[in-house]
Design a protein around this motif. Structure first.
Motif, PDB file in Angstrom:
ATOM      1  N   CYS A 120      51.597  58.290  52.068  1.00 29.87           N
ATOM      2  CA  CYS A 120      52.014  58.115  53.463  1.00 29.87           C
ATOM      3  C   CYS A 120      53.315  57.313  53.520  1.00 29.87           C
ATOM      4  N   ALA A 121      53.930  57.267  54.689  1.00 27.64           N
ATOM      5  CA  ALA A 121      55.202  56.561  54.851  1.00 27.64           C
ATOM      6  C   ALA A 121      55.057  55.071  54.570  1.00 27.64           C
ATOM      7  N   THR A 122      53.890  54.515  54.873  1.00 24.84           N
ATOM      8  CA  THR A 122      53.674  53.074  54.675  1.00 24.84           C
ATOM      9  C   THR A 122      52.983  52.767  53.348  1.00 24.84           C
ATOM     10  N   ALA A 123      52.868  53.766  52.501  1.00 22.71           N
ATOM     11  CA  ALA A 123      52.131  53.594  51.242  1.00 22.71           C
ATOM     12  C   ALA A 123      52.829  52.613  50.318  1.00 22.71           C
ATOM     13  N   GLN A 124      52.030  51.881  49.589  1.00 29.11           N
ATOM     14  CA  GLN A 124      52.573  50.975  48.565  1.00 29.11           C
ATOM     15  C   GLN A 124      52.758  51.735  47.266  1.00 29.11           C
ATOM     16  N   SER A 125      53.348  51.056  46.265  1.00 27.42           N
ATOM     17  CA  SER A 125      53.608  51.723  44.984  1.00 27.42           C
ATOM     18  C   SER A 125      52.300  52.098  44.305  1.00 27.42           C
ATOM     19  N   HIS A 126      52.396  53.054  43.399  1.00 35.20           N
ATOM     20  CA  HIS A 126      51.211  53.497  42.656  1.00 35.20           C
ATOM     21  C   HIS A 126      50.595  52.323  41.883  1.00 35.20           C
ATOM     22  N   ILE A 127      51.455  51.437  41.370  1.00 27.68           N
ATOM     23  CA  ILE A 127      50.959  50.275  40.628  1.00 27.68           C
ATOM     24  C   ILE A 127      50.080  49.413  41.526  1.00 27.68           C
ATOM     25  N   GLN A 128      50.579  49.125  42.717  1.00 32.12           N
ATOM     26  CA  GLN A 128      49.815  48.283  43.635  1.00 32.12           C
ATOM     27  C   GLN A 128      48.525  48.952  44.073  1.00 32.12           C
ATOM     28  N   GLN A 129      48.568  50.256  44.317  1.00 34.26           N
ATOM     29  CA  GLN A 129      47.356  50.961  44.735  1.00 34.26           C
ATOM     30  C   GLN A 129      46.268  50.872  43.666  1.00 34.26           C
ATOM     31  N   LEU A 130      46.655  50.952  42.393  1.00 29.28           N
ATOM     32  CA  LEU A 130      45.686  50.828  41.309  1.00 29.28           C
ATOM     33  C   LEU A 130      45.146  49.395  41.214  1.00 29.28           C
ATOM     34  N   LEU A 131      46.049  48.425  41.302  1.00 33.94           N
ATOM     35  CA  LEU A 131      45.632  47.035  41.185  1.00 33.94           C
ATOM     36  C   LEU A 131      44.700  46.627  42.318  1.00 33.94           C
ATOM     37  N   GLN A 132      44.885  47.232  43.519  1.00 27.87           N
ATOM     38  CA  GLN A 132      44.073  46.841  44.668  1.00 27.87           C
ATOM     39  C   GLN A 132      42.636  47.338  44.592  1.00 27.87           C
ATOM     40  N   ILE A 133      42.363  48.258  43.673  1.00 26.07           N
ATOM     41  CA  ILE A 133      40.968  48.638  43.430  1.00 26.07           C
ATOM     42  C   ILE A 133      40.492  48.086  42.081  1.00 26.07           C
ATOM     43  N   SER A 134      41.214  47.078  41.585  1.00 24.64           N
ATOM     44  CA  SER A 134      40.876  46.392  40.322  1.00 24.64           C
ATOM     45  C   SER A 134      40.975  47.313  39.119  1.00 24.64           C
ATOM     46  N   TRP A 135      41.985  48.191  39.141  1.00 23.68           N
ATOM     47  CA  TRP A 135      42.313  49.012  37.972  1.00 23.68           C
ATOM     48  C   TRP A 135      43.671  48.564  37.460  1.00 23.68           C
ATOM     49  N   PRO A 137      46.973  49.280  35.462  1.00 18.67           N
ATOM     50  CA  PRO A 137      47.739  50.424  34.951  1.00 18.67           C
ATOM     51  C   PRO A 137      48.300  50.151  33.560  1.00 18.67           C
ATOM     52  N   SER A 138      48.380  51.183  32.762  1.00 19.82           N
ATOM     53  CA  SER A 138      48.872  51.006  31.389  1.00 19.82           C
ATOM     54  C   SER A 138      50.380  50.884  31.339  1.00 19.82           C
ATOM     55  N   THR A 139      51.081  51.438  32.339  1.00 25.32           N
ATOM     56  CA  THR A 139      52.534  51.314  32.404  1.00 25.32           C
ATOM     57  C   THR A 139      52.924  51.021  33.849  1.00 25.32           C
ATOM     58  N   THR A 140      54.177  50.613  34.025  1.00 25.16           N
ATOM     59  CA  THR A 140      54.672  50.343  35.382  1.00 25.16           C
ATOM     60  C   THR A 140      55.464  51.516  35.920  1.00 25.16           C
ATOM     61  N   SER A 141      55.523  52.595  35.166  1.00 26.90           N
ATOM     62  CA  SER A 141      56.261  53.785  35.608  1.00 26.90           C
ATOM     63  C   SER A 141      55.361  55.009  35.475  1.00 26.90           C
ATOM     64  N   ASP A 142      54.969  55.552  36.652  1.00 25.39           N
ATOM     65  CA  ASP A 142      54.155  56.770  36.703  1.00 25.39           C
ATOM     66  C   ASP A 142      52.944  56.679  35.767  1.00 25.39           C
ATOM     67  N   PRO A 143      52.038  55.739  36.008  1.00 25.21           N
ATOM     68  CA  PRO A 143      50.903  55.543  35.086  1.00 25.21           C
ATOM     69  C   PRO A 143      49.969  56.755  35.064  1.00 25.21           C
ATOM     70  N   LYS A 144      49.455  57.045  33.876  1.00 24.64           N
ATOM     71  CA  LYS A 144      48.490  58.129  33.683  1.00 24.64           C
ATOM     72  C   LYS A 144      47.174  57.593  33.136  1.00 24.64           C
ATOM     73  N   THR A 145      47.143  56.284  32.883  1.00 23.78           N
ATOM     74  CA  THR A 145      45.955  55.629  32.320  1.00 23.78           C
ATOM     75  C   THR A 145      45.792  54.264  32.968  1.00 23.78           C
ATOM     76  N   ALA A 146      44.540  53.846  33.130  1.00 24.07           N
ATOM     77  CA  ALA A 146      44.260  52.504  33.645  1.00 24.07           C
ATOM     78  C   ALA A 146      42.974  52.006  33.000  1.00 24.07           C
ATOM     79  N   ALA A 147      42.803  50.702  33.030  1.00 21.92           N
ATOM     80  CA  ALA A 147      41.545  50.083  32.586  1.00 21.92           C
ATOM     81  C   ALA A 147      41.012  49.255  33.736  1.00 21.92           C
ATOM     82  N   THR A 148      39.726  49.279  33.924  1.00 22.84           N
ATOM     83  CA  THR A 148      39.156  48.485  35.013  1.00 22.84           C
ATOM     84  C   THR A 148      39.236  47.000  34.668  1.00 22.84           C
ATOM     85  N   PHE A 149      39.358  46.174  35.689  1.00 22.67           N
ATOM     86  CA  PHE A 149      39.335  44.735  35.462  1.00 22.67           C
ATOM     87  C   PHE A 149      38.047  44.336  34.751  1.00 22.67           C
TER      88      PHE A 149
END
Length: 906
Positions: A120-135, A137-149
């Motif tokens: 959406c227009a007000t969407a945050q970065s992909h990094i922040q979206q992952l972190l906000q659900i306690s995931w 990200p493996s990279t800060t650019s176009d992540p394809k992998t994450a680990a749960t907190f």
């Protein structure tokens, strides 16, 4: 067993669902799905199982195929995970993860999920979206992998407690996903190691309050992200007002312990440019670039050799092979009383335990304190401290220590002290110095047992990853000790209080008992020990002052007697170049050369080279010529020997004896019935008496060296090359031990023969018969002995002698003085220990309150104006929780200590 086994097998089927052919949620017929990670074994239809797992998208599902349950993923059933919105709501403009193939590492395994980012227009970065659900990200650019907190926290704690490697942990997760090898599991091991390293670093920053500092992460200064020891003195944090003017300054002294560890090596892989540290000196390690630059600039410095027998280990620093290694180990400076690592006090070693490395760590650690009383322990302190201030001049000005205005004492660790020479055992002992309580200095040794198991993982890491990982382990070790201080300090003071009373009473009883016989001496002893405690250059009352007998001193005495004879005209010399004393002294030297020649010939064996055989023949010829020359002069003083030698040659035949087998016929080797000048017998007795003492000193010194090398070898050396070099050194020391024992046996045998002829008595108490069982170190146990029943070999209790006999009265008084001084020292150390513990307990409570107030200040709203509403609330909540935690710890400690402290103070 049968019951458990049957119930486990029952769970492989549908259990009680055979009769109920409908979904547990909606009663839909023919349910097929159940969750392995939810409580219970209910079976659901596809829509209900999907709805139930919107909030649990990483659970593992199973599908009944008519015969058994088989694995199936939520992705296969069509579950999509939407980020950027409240859970369960759909995004009007979703954006799928790359290739709709997102990997999540969790405690239940490694999952492939369908993931939609909010676009959406007000969407945050992909990094922040992952972190906000306690995931994470493996990279800060176009992540394809994450680990749960959750999985990162799980591994983080597990690694601290079990030292499990990331590789082993990741493989276990992979097997949880598929333990058959039939299903392809995408390899995300490299991503996991990167995430756990970043997680460790971020947790360190969070816990040290860097997220609450207006200057941010970049404002972090060296050593700021460490867990400090609350029991150690920290000016401005836990010391009382006016502490600098307090009469008992020893209560506010800092105890430091220096040590090295050669288990924590690192292979020569990667480099600082490829793998830099994230911490940059913010934790326990020194700032790497400055450290290496200094070592490089001081590469030509030469380390002086040790003069203490225990430090062959130091002199063997170059035996540490660094082939294939970038780092051979670690050097550290710890809090000696509480076993906690200090800020910027850890550094890599490149080649053994060199002074240049340990000096840097020592001065680096002291940059963080302004205390004037320092108690420094190091297993080689007796040598290391000698030129410390001279070496300091080569360091940057910022690392210089104003040692002239400070009270700095150096100690050797208690367990290591017996391996040192006798002088060190009193001059550098914790037992005899004021203001140290019952400190033993062995804190680093205890800490290595906890960290050594991680060496198998860290040795394969790059330089930055290894430093960050070890920083994290040291931080956790410190924190565990902090939260256990309540129990630790209570245990210590419960032990110290009765010991204080017992040793105080024992000293008072001893004092009262000696007052009658040694009343005049007691005050003198007190003055002596107090003078030494105030100024260590004064005579040491813990040492015996009897004159030491040596071959050199006896030869000097005999030479002076010859000089007096020449001046008075009573000289009986029958040769212008050889007096009787020179004759006998030379004979003893030849006897020693014979023994050495015999040992060398035996060591050469049958496989000697022509070169070795040639050297042996040359040495043999030289010895024979010296013996022939000496025998001619000997017959001037002992004319009866000519007949003895003729008789001996007629018995042995015409075969020429090897030079080492020629009998010298010294006075002690001649029968009592044969004529021999009494002056020659007296001279030999004096020289043999000194020879026996010299041999015992050599024996003790080499036994010290053997103990030190064995400890060094067991603790530090790994690999065939280093152990071979150490074994060769040990063989040389063992040969010297054997030679000293053999020399002593010859001397003692001669003394037994000569003493009745020259009327000498009283020497047996210091020069006893030497059994092979007596030739052992101070710590060795005989068969059947235990630490509680062992007896020290007599060679360690031997007293020095004055002239040719022991003054028993003086020796007895010296023994009593030393025992009185030691009893006084024991009573004082236990009294100091109780006072130190009480002060440390007070400091702990004050430090925790100071730390709580610091977190209170970090949580004030006016300091968080730059943050958004959600972030501000999170910062305030974390700060309040940390402040509350410290106050709860303080209250818990105080409650547990109250009764014991009340008893101690009465």
């Amino acid at each position: 067993r049968e019951l458990f086994l049957h119930e486990m097998i029952r769970l492989e089927g549908r259990c009680n669902r055979l009769g109920a052919q409908s979904c547990s949620e909606c009663n839909c017929p023919s349910p097929e799905y159940r969750c392995r990670d939810c409580l219970g074994s209910e079976i659901y239809c596809s829509p209900c199982i999907l709805l139930a797992h919107v909030r649990h998208p990483l659970h593992r599902l199973e599908k009944w195929n008519g015969q058994y349950f088989e694995r199936i993923s939520l992705k296969t059933l069509g579950l999509r995970i939407q980020l950027g919105h409240t859970t369960g709501l759909k995004c009007p403009n979703p954006r799928r993860a790359f290739n709709d193939d997102f990997i999540v590492v969790d405690t239940h395994g490694i999952h492939e999920v369908s993931l939609d980012f909010c676009n959406c227009a007000t969407a945050q970065s992909h990094i922040q979206q992952l972190l906000q659900i306690s995931w994470f990200p493996s990279t800060t650019s176009d992540p394809k992998t994450a680990a749960t907190f959750h999985v990162l926290e799980h591994y983080h704690l597990l690694s601290f407690e079990s030292k499990v490697s990331a590789f082993e942990f990741y493989n276990a997760l992979s097997r949880m996903s598929d333990n058959t090898g039939l299903l392809p599991i995408k390899d995300r091991y490299d991503s996991f190691t990167r995430m756990i390293r970043e997680w460790r670093h971020l947790k360190m920053l969070k816990r040290s309050g860097r997220g609450h500092d207006p200057s941010g992460v970049d404002g972090t200064v060296e050593g700021e992200c460490t867990v400090l020891c609350p029991a150690c003195p920290h000016p401005g944090k836990n010391l009382p007002a006016g502490w600098k003017d307090a009469p008992q300054q020893w209560l506010y002294g800092l105890f430091l312990a220096i040590d090295a560890n050669f288990r924590l090596k690192r292979k020569a892989v990667s480099s600082d440019s490829v793998d830099p540290s994230l911490s940059r000196g913010w934790g326990y390690f020194v700032k790497d670039k400055a450290y290496k630059d200094f070592l490089h600039s001081s590469a030509d410095s030469v380390q002086e050799k040790s003069t203490c027998s225990s430090h062959n280990a130091v002199n063997m620093a170059d035996t540490k092979s660094n082939r294939g290694l970038a780092t051979t180990g670690l050097g550290t400076v710890d809090c000696a009383r509480h076993n906690m690592k200090l800020p910027n006090a850890v550094g890599d070693l490149q080649k053994g335990e060199r002074y240049i490395n340990m000096d840097y760590l020592f001065f680096s650690a002291l940059r963080h304190t302004v205390l004037d009383t320092l108690n420094v322990s190091y297993d080689i302190a007796c040598q290391w401290h000698k030129k410390l201030w001279h070496r300091m001049s080569a360091f940057p000005i910022s690392m210089h220590l104003s040692h002239a205005v400070k009270t700095i004492s150096f100690f050797v660790l208690k367990f290591h002290l017996p391996a040192h020479i006798e002088q060190c055992q009193t001059s550098f002992s914790f037992n005899f110095k004021n203001g140290v309580g019952r400190t033993d200095g062995e804190a680093p040794e205890r800490g290595w047992a906890n960290i050594n198991p991680v060496a198998s993982s860290t040795k394969e890491m790059g330089p930055g990853a290894r430093r960050d990982t070890l920083d994290d382990y040291f931080g956790d070790s410190n924190w565990k000790k902090v939260v256990r201080l309540g129990h630790t300090m209570l245990h210590k003071i419960k032990n110290a209080f009765p010991e204080r009373e017992n040793h105080r009473e024992a000293f008072e009883d001893l004092n009262d008992g000696l007052r009658g016989e040694y009343g005049a001496a007691l005050e003198q002893w007190r003055e002596q020990v107090e003078a030494w405690e105030y100024d260590s250059t004064q005579p040491n009352p813990f040492e015996r002052k009897a004159e030491t007998v040596t071959m050199a001193s006896v030869r000097l005495e005999l030479a002076r007697e010859d000089e007096i004879d020449l001046q008075t005209g009573t000289c009986l010399a029958l040769h212008e170049d050889c007096t009787p004393s020179i004759l006998i002294s030379t004979g003893l030297e030849l006897e020693e050369q014979q023994r050495r020649m015999k040992a060398n010939r035996a060591g050469l064996g049958v496989h000697a080279t022509d070169n070795q055989e040639g050297k042996m023949v040359q040495q043999s010829n030289t010895l024979r010529r010296r013996i022939d020359t000496w025998m001619k002069m000997q017959e001037l003083y002992m004319p009866s020997l000519a007949a003895l030698r003729v008789s001996e040659s007629s018995v042995s035949g015409s075969v020429t004896a090897a030079p080492e087998a020629i009998k010298l016929w010294l006075p002690s080797q001649i029968s009592r019935t044969a004529p021999c000048n009494s002056r020659l017998q007296a001279i030999e007795w004096k020289l043999r008496y000194a020879q026996g003492h010299d041999a015992l000193r050599s024996l003790r010194s080499n036994l010290h060296a053997q103990t030190a090398i064995l400890k060094y070898k067991d603790r530090n050396l790994r690999g065939q090359g280093a152990n071979t070099r150490a074994r060769n050194t040990l063989k040389a020391v063992e040969a010297r031990i054997e030679a000293a024992a053999r020399t002593y046996e010859y001397a003692h045998k001669a003394l037994v023969v000569l003493s009745p002829r020259v009327n000498q008595t009283g020497w047996h108490s210091s020069l006893r018969p030497l059994d092979r069982a007596d030739v052992r170190s101070m710590t060795d146990l005989l068969w059947g002995e235990t630490e509680g029943t062992r007896k020290l070999s007599w060679i360690w209790n031997m007293r020095g002698a004055a002239a040719n006999k022991i003054d028993k009265d003086n020796a007895s008084e010296a023994d009593m003085r030393i025992e009185w001084c030691k009893a006084r020292a024991r009573a004082m150390r236990w009294t100091e220990e109780v006072e130190l513990l009480k002060e440390e307990m007070r400091r702990i409570l004050q430090f925790l309150e100071w730390d709580a107030q610091r977190w209170d200040e970090r949580g004030l709203e006016n300091t968080l104006e730059d943050a958004g509403e959600d972030e501000r609330e999170g910062r305030m909540a974390y700060a309040k929780r940390q402040a509350s935690l410290r106050r709860m710890l303080a209250e818990s400690f105080k409650t547990s200590w109250t009764d014991t402290l009340a008893l101690v103070d009465t």
